[in-house]
Design an enzyme around this catalytic site. Sequence first.
Site, short mmCIF file in Angstrom:
data_model
loop_
_atom_site.label_atom_id
_atom_site.label_comp_id
_atom_site.label_asym_id
_atom_site.label_seq_id
_atom_site.Cartn_x
_atom_site.Cartn_y
_atom_site.Cartn_z
CE1 TYR A 88 -3.17 2.96 0.52
CE2 TYR A 88 -4.21 1.58 2.17
CZ TYR A 88 -4.23 2.70 1.38
OH TYR A 88 -5.30 3.56 1.42
CB CYS A 89 0.96 4.33 -0.06
SG CYS A 89 1.57 6.02 -0.24
#
Length: 615
Positions: free
Chosen positions: A345-346
């Site tokens: 994530y990110c």
Amino acid sequence: MVDQHPEGIKLPDPAEISETMTAISEKSQAMIERFLMKQSGQMLDNEPDPMRIGKAFWQLSQQFWSDPEKAIKLQTDLWQGYNSLWLEASHNFFNPEHQAGENKSGTTKESSEQSSQSKKKKKSDRRFQDEAWDENPFFNFLKQSYLLTANTIHSSVKEIDGLSETDARKVDFYTKQFLDAVSPSNFLITNPQILRATAESGGKNLLQGLENLISDLEKGRIKMTDEDAFALGENIATSQGSVIYENELMQLIQYAPTTEKVYSRPLMIIPPWINKFYILDLKAKNSFVKWAVEQGFTVFMISWVNPDESLAHYSFEDYMLRGPLAALDAIEKATGSKEVNAIGYCLGGTLLASTLAYMAEKKDKRIKSGTFFVTMTDFAEAGELRVFIDEEQMEVLEKKMSDRGYLDGAEMGTTFNMLRANDLIWSFVVNNYLLGKTPFPFDLLYWNSDTTRMPAKMHSFYLRNMYLDNKLVEPGGITLDGVPIDLGKIDVPSFMISAKEDHIAPWKSTYANTRHFSGDKEFVLAASGHIAGIINPPAAEKYSHWINSETPSDPDEWFEAAKEHPGSWWPHWAKWAQKKSGKLVPARIPGMGTSKGKSSLKVIEPAPGRYVKSR
């Protein structure tokens, strides 16, 4: 002539308001004295303009006045806009039955269209939701004059030629910050809702607002939610599981199964360490972790430590070696499975991509697929965050981190909040300090306020090599643990989910992953932003997503051919991931291993673990 006093607002009792304002004055004086004493010895440095904003605006002024014709056109356009606005305002003041924003008989087609646009603007701009902004001539004029001036200034700034890309980006961003700050909705005298609340309470809202301000100044941040309403492991981050491994940088959580059978290949999640992992495990109704477990996945979550000065020397490659690579070893011991599917994530996705490229060079095939949540690897067009990253600002930031050993989480939080200042700063200024209200409990904002620190060495490497120099996309541009890496050698299947309104990882920038990775690729675009676009459970029946199995080089071409589907993208991803997760086997209990043998890892403590609780 009609009474021009704003309707629906009664003047407060003079005696009551006098008593309240006396209390406010006394508290304000004490607050200022305490604040000045606290600040007297706490100046971080003598840098008068660490963001180099003054230099950028000086360049703007030079360019602006070097083109007299453009300056005259700006003034003329603004004068014409105000002339039209005055005519409309005069009509509304002297004809109160013709409320602003309504399409009455006799209006021109142009004014009707303006009225329609005004209503759409009201619905989308939360600052002006109170009916008085449209229905009261005084406040309607105030709103319209602000919007006219703000739009004119912002448009003119964006049209100035001759600025460097860095200065143009700064000027555009900080002009917007200034215009947002001076909105009439942010001030007592020019906000009908605040005036009404002040009259009705005799000014007690301002007194309570001052108390809220004092409390927030002591904490060093704006309170966005009722923080006492949440406790990790009790009513947030509640998915059942156990910490089965830990080192100095992370704990590894294995979640308990809720199905009798699970897929043989476990799922490893790498969250960003800029924030904490439980964005993926908020309340049960919006927990991605809980939902993924219910789909039959054995879910492992990396929970990063909140580093202090003792970890200042830890690098980006340390996060790789002691993060996902250490987790792979632990997962094999816990389940007997060498192979996993992974989600990043990110920033966790950037690390996942870097790890996969590193593993490709090492002939390590343990990660069989990669899912990338709003992940950038190509930082050529990195969005609004680029305004904070240039060589001059990096030197100031690196000095600050060197002195402390880390970047403080509050500073990082402020940076992200500035990207949505009206929603994440000024709305709380109005609610907390002017209306005197206590923010309501909201799990997402509790998480948003739970900031983490960044080790100095790691953060400097990340900002310089990726945001500043964009070396990750260069074959051999970055070396990790002595190994030059190449994203083009990532040949595992990749699922990429991005968000259409993402200001942190713009979707067209994340789409570049389709050009840099090899292997099968699928790109899906969700509605909404960096968080809401990802944390969108199917039961909520919110937003939509776009699917196109092809990945042409041009993101606009991809979008034109994509088909929009209502609701969450989660089920679509689950079908993709399940096909890559092997056969069904008996469920695995944390610390118990599988039917084929016991785990060699013992349970350390219940999820969510102690690392995530460090604030």
